[in-house]
Design a protein around this motif. Structure first.
Motif, PDB file in Angstrom:
ATOM      1  N   THR A 283       0.637  -1.003   0.044  1.00  0.00           N
ATOM      2  CA  THR A 283      -0.149  -0.141  -0.110  1.00  0.00           C
ATOM      3  C   THR A 283       1.078   1.182   0.246  1.00  0.00           C
ATOM      4  O   THR A 283       0.408   2.053  -1.106  1.00  0.00           O
ATOM      5  CB  THR A 283      -1.223   0.068   1.210  1.00  0.00           C
ATOM      6  N   GLY A 284       1.777   1.525   0.894  1.00  0.00           N
ATOM      7  CA  GLY A 284       2.942   2.516   0.348  1.00  0.00           C
ATOM      8  C   GLY A 284       3.975   2.983  -0.390  1.00  0.00           C
ATOM      9  O   GLY A 284       3.574   4.348  -1.119  1.00  0.00           O
ATOM     10  N   LEU A 285       3.744   1.583  -1.114  1.00  0.00           N
ATOM     11  CA  LEU A 285       4.182   1.635  -2.266  1.00  0.00           C
ATOM     12  C   LEU A 285       3.765   2.175  -3.836  1.00  0.00           C
ATOM     13  O   LEU A 285       4.545   2.929  -4.124  1.00  0.00           O
ATOM     14  CB  LEU A 285       5.065   0.032  -2.829  1.00  0.00           C
ATOM     15  N   TRP A 286       2.220   1.336  -3.609  1.00  0.00           N
ATOM     16  CA  TRP A 286       1.575   1.847  -4.662  1.00  0.00           C
ATOM     17  C   TRP A 286       0.784   4.048  -3.927  1.00  0.00           C
ATOM     18  O   TRP A 286       1.480   4.627  -5.156  1.00  0.00           O
ATOM     19  CB  TRP A 286       0.751   1.314  -4.507  1.00  0.00           C
ATOM     20  N   ASP A 287       1.031   3.833  -2.947  1.00  0.00           N
ATOM     21  CA  ASP A 287       1.026   5.338  -2.876  1.00  0.00           C
ATOM     22  C   ASP A 287       2.287   5.913  -2.795  1.00  0.00           C
ATOM     23  O   ASP A 287       1.796   7.561  -3.614  1.00  0.00           O
ATOM     24  CB  ASP A 287       0.094   5.441  -1.589  1.00  0.00           C
ATOM     25  N   GLY A 288       2.948   5.524  -2.720  1.00  0.00           N
ATOM     26  CA  GLY A 288       4.409   6.854  -2.874  1.00  0.00           C
ATOM     27  C   GLY A 288       4.364   6.691  -4.376  1.00  0.00           C
ATOM     28  O   GLY A 288       5.413   7.871  -5.139  1.00  0.00           O
ATOM     29  N   TYR A 289       3.962   5.638  -5.247  1.00  0.00           N
ATOM     30  CA  TYR A 289       4.492   5.691  -6.430  1.00  0.00           C
ATOM     31  C   TYR A 289       3.561   6.899  -7.753  1.00  0.00           C
ATOM     32  O   TYR A 289       3.916   7.949  -8.329  1.00  0.00           O
ATOM     33  CB  TYR A 289       4.815   4.962  -7.212  1.00  0.00           C
ATOM     34  N   LEU A 290       2.391   6.782  -6.817  1.00  0.00           N
ATOM     35  CA  LEU A 290       1.297   7.427  -8.234  1.00  0.00           C
ATOM     36  C   LEU A 290       0.234   8.084  -7.250  1.00  0.00           C
ATOM     37  O   LEU A 290      -0.134   9.483  -7.985  1.00  0.00           O
ATOM     38  CB  LEU A 290      -0.291   6.061  -7.881  1.00  0.00           C
TER      39      LEU A 290
ATOM     40  N   ALA B 289       5.859   8.674 -14.595  1.00  0.00           N
ATOM     41  CA  ALA B 289       6.657   7.973 -15.410  1.00  0.00           C
ATOM     42  C   ALA B 289       5.768   6.898 -15.040  1.00  0.00           C
ATOM     43  O   ALA B 289       5.259   6.084 -16.104  1.00  0.00           O
ATOM     44  CB  ALA B 289       7.931   7.282 -15.318  1.00  0.00           C
ATOM     45  N   VAL B 290       5.719   6.353 -13.762  1.00  0.00           N
ATOM     46  CA  VAL B 290       4.817   5.180 -13.431  1.00  0.00           C
ATOM     47  C   VAL B 290       3.600   5.314 -14.035  1.00  0.00           C
ATOM     48  O   VAL B 290       2.569   4.652 -13.957  1.00  0.00           O
ATOM     49  CB  VAL B 290       4.934   5.322 -11.678  1.00  0.00           C
ATOM     50  N   LYS B 291       2.361   6.419 -13.524  1.00  0.00           N
ATOM     51  CA  LYS B 291       1.113   7.052 -13.521  1.00  0.00           C
ATOM     52  C   LYS B 291       0.809   7.187 -15.329  1.00  0.00           C
ATOM     53  O   LYS B 291       0.376   6.335 -15.018  1.00  0.00           O
ATOM     54  CB  LYS B 291       0.969   8.406 -13.376  1.00  0.00           C
TER      55      LYS B 291
ATOM     56  N   LEU C  33       7.449  -3.936  -8.822  1.00  0.00           N
ATOM     57  CA  LEU C  33       6.120  -3.765  -8.982  1.00  0.00           C
ATOM     58  C   LEU C  33       6.255  -2.370  -9.627  1.00  0.00           C
ATOM     59  O   LEU C  33       5.957  -2.720 -11.007  1.00  0.00           O
ATOM     60  CB  LEU C  33       5.785  -2.413  -7.814  1.00  0.00           C
ATOM     61  N   LYS C  34       7.673  -1.095 -10.096  1.00  0.00           N
ATOM     62  CA  LYS C  34       7.361  -0.214 -11.275  1.00  0.00           C
ATOM     63  C   LYS C  34       8.236  -0.726 -12.873  1.00  0.00           C
ATOM     64  O   LYS C  34       7.489  -0.882 -13.318  1.00  0.00           O
ATOM     65  CB  LYS C  34       8.523  -0.047 -10.982  1.00  0.00           C
ATOM     66  N   ASP C  35       9.305  -1.910 -12.285  1.00  0.00           N
ATOM     67  CA  ASP C  35       9.650  -2.985 -13.657  1.00  0.00           C
ATOM     68  C   ASP C  35       9.051  -3.671 -14.424  1.00  0.00           C
ATOM     69  O   ASP C  35       8.987  -4.069 -15.464  1.00  0.00           O
ATOM     70  CB  ASP C  35      10.922  -2.646 -13.239  1.00  0.00           C
ATOM     71  N   GLU C  36       8.584  -4.883 -13.786  1.00  0.00           N
ATOM     72  CA  GLU C  36       7.568  -5.608 -14.195  1.00  0.00           C
ATOM     73  C   GLU C  36       6.483  -6.180 -13.322  1.00  0.00           C
ATOM     74  O   GLU C  36       5.666  -6.637 -15.038  1.00  0.00           O
ATOM     75  CB  GLU C  36       8.314  -6.818 -14.138  1.00  0.00           C
ATOM     76  N   GLY C  37       5.825  -5.555 -12.867  1.00  0.00           N
ATOM     77  CA  GLY C  37       4.393  -5.958 -12.474  1.00  0.00           C
ATOM     78  C   GLY C  37       3.785  -4.991 -13.033  1.00  0.00           C
ATOM     79  O   GLY C  37       2.229  -5.663 -13.288  1.00  0.00           O
ATOM     80  N   LEU C  38       3.908  -3.630 -13.505  1.00  0.00           N
ATOM     81  CA  LEU C  38       2.538  -3.402 -13.776  1.00  0.00           C
ATOM     82  C   LEU C  38       1.913  -4.015 -15.221  1.00  0.00           C
ATOM     83  O   LEU C  38       0.976  -3.902 -15.022  1.00  0.00           O
ATOM     84  CB  LEU C  38       3.368  -1.599 -14.401  1.00  0.00           C
TER      85      LEU C  38
END
Length: 88
Positions: A21-28, A35-37, A77-82
């Motif tokens: 949850t923290g990672l996702w919130d941090g990225y988006l 770039a992630v968005k 998550l960023k490189d493969e998960g999306l």
């Protein structure tokens, strides 16, 4: 900080959920990482709803493969998960 599979496998499901949850919130949300968005919107669509269980499933699946065990959940998550998140 979870640096790789060795750290990840020691966490409880609740801790993994909170971490993702923290990672996702941090990225988006908090980091405003365009770039992630953009990647997420391109792959999943602008109106997609992602649940924490979806994030955990992707990371757990990637960690089943030896190739990915040296990577952190954040990098996975960023490189493969999306790519895998909305492909089902």
């Amino acid at each position: 900080m979870v640096e790789n599979y060795g750290n990840w496998k020691t966490l409880s499901i609740g801790t993994k959920s909170a971490y993702m949850t923290g990672l996702w919130d941090g990225y988006l949300v908090f980091n405003n990482d365009d770039a992630v968005k953009k990647k997420f919107k391109t792959i999943c669509g602008a109106d997609s709803i992602i649940m924490v269980s979806d994030l955990l499933e992707v990371i757990e699946h990637l960690y089943e493969q030896e190739t990915y065990r040296s990577f952190s959940p954040a990098d996975l998550l960023k490189d493969e998960g999306l790519e895998r998140l909305c492909s089902n």
